[in-house]
Design an enzyme around this catalytic site. Sequence first.
Site, PDB file in Angstrom:
ATOM      1  N   CYS A  14      28.597 -42.101   0.891  1.00  0.00           N
ATOM      2  CA  CYS A  14      29.807 -41.454   0.387  1.00  0.00           C
ATOM      3  C   CYS A  14      31.058 -42.169   0.904  1.00  0.00           C
ATOM      4  CB  CYS A  14      29.833 -39.985   0.802  1.00  0.00           C
ATOM      5  SG  CYS A  14      31.292 -39.093   0.193  1.00  0.00           S
ATOM      6  N   GLY A  65      22.786 -38.829 -11.243  1.00  0.00           N
ATOM      7  CA  GLY A  65      23.841 -37.957 -10.753  1.00  0.00           C
ATOM      8  C   GLY A  65      24.574 -37.220 -11.851  1.00  0.00           C
TER       9      GLY A  65
END
Length: 338
Positions: free
Chosen positions: A106, A240
Site C-alpha cells: 500500500c 481488486g
Amino acid sequence: MQSSPCPAKVDQVAHAARLSVAPMMDWTDRHCRYLHRLLSAQSLLYTEMVTAPALVRGGAVHLLDFSAQEHPVALQLGGSDPAELSQAAKLAEERGYDEINLNCGCPSDRVQSGTFGAVLMRTPGVVAECVKSMQDKVSVPVTVKCRIGVDDQEPKEVLPHFLETMAQAGVTRISIHARKAWLKGLSPKENRHIPPLDYALVYQMKRRFPELHLSLNGGVETLDQAEKHLAEGLDGVMIGRAAYHNPSDVLCAADRRIFGTGQDSDPVAVVHAMLPYIESHLSGGGKLHQISRHMLGLFAGRPGARAWRRYLSENASSSAANTDTVLSALAHVSQTAA
C-alpha cells in the site's frame, strides 16, 4: 519456537488463493465479503487492511469480527514492529482467520508515516523479522502482498531479492502487485494505474522460484484474463476493483471456470440469499446502506442495472429502509429483464 502450520489448512487456503479478491480499504468489509462468498464458494476473501497498532494498542478487536460463512477468509495486517504484529496475528488466529497477510504494497501517505506498506519493499530484512515473529505465534499461513519495487528501485533486481528473503524466512505464498509504487509524486489512486504493469517479470519470478505460490495482482478485470495468467504458470490471480464494481461478472462463474467445481451463481438468487443476513444486521441496530452499498454493482452490464443502482442509492439510507427496499429495487431488475 515456531508453530507448525496445519498441512490441511495450508493446502485448503492455497487452493482457494487460485482466485482471490484483493484487500481494499473501505470496500472489503465483512458485509462485502459475505456477499462475495454467496457469489463464489471457493475464492479466497481478504479483509481491509487492519493495522497491528489498532488491535494491540488501540484494542479495536471489533475490527476482526466476521461471519463463519466467509471462510476461507484472510486478515491483512499493516505494521512493521515484529512483536506487535505477532500479537495481532495471534488475536486473528484466535478468532478463526485462515491466513494472516502482511501488507508490503500500500502506497498511501498514512501507511508511509507508519513505516509499513509499500515502504517495506526497501527493507526486506525487516519484513523477514516480521513474518518470522508472526509464524512463531500462529499456526495458520503467514503470507505477504508486495509491489515489484518502489520509487527508483530496479524491479528486476529488487523483486528477486525480496522473494528470496521471504522464502528464507519461511513464507511460501506471496501476492505480487505487478506495478512499482511511487511513494512521492503519485497519489494512491494514481499508483493503481500510472506505473506500468510488468506481468512478464512476475512470470519470470515464478520460473525462478517454482517452490513459491505466487499470485498476480494489478489490472486484472475478467476471468478470461485470470485464466491467461494461470496458463502462464502462476499459482493464483488476485482481482481488486473489478471484483467490487462488477462482482457478478468476476465471481458468478469463478467456481466453475477457475476451480473446476460447482455451478454458476445467480445474482438474483444471491440478493434473496442476502435478505436474512440483512434482517439480522438491521435487528442489531445496523443500517441497510452499510450492506447495500456493496451490492450496487451486482447487475452491472445487465438489464435493469441502472434502475437497481438508482433505487438503492436513493432509498437505502432512509431510517425506514429494510429488506422490502431491496426487493423493490430487485423488482426493477426483474421487470426490465422480462
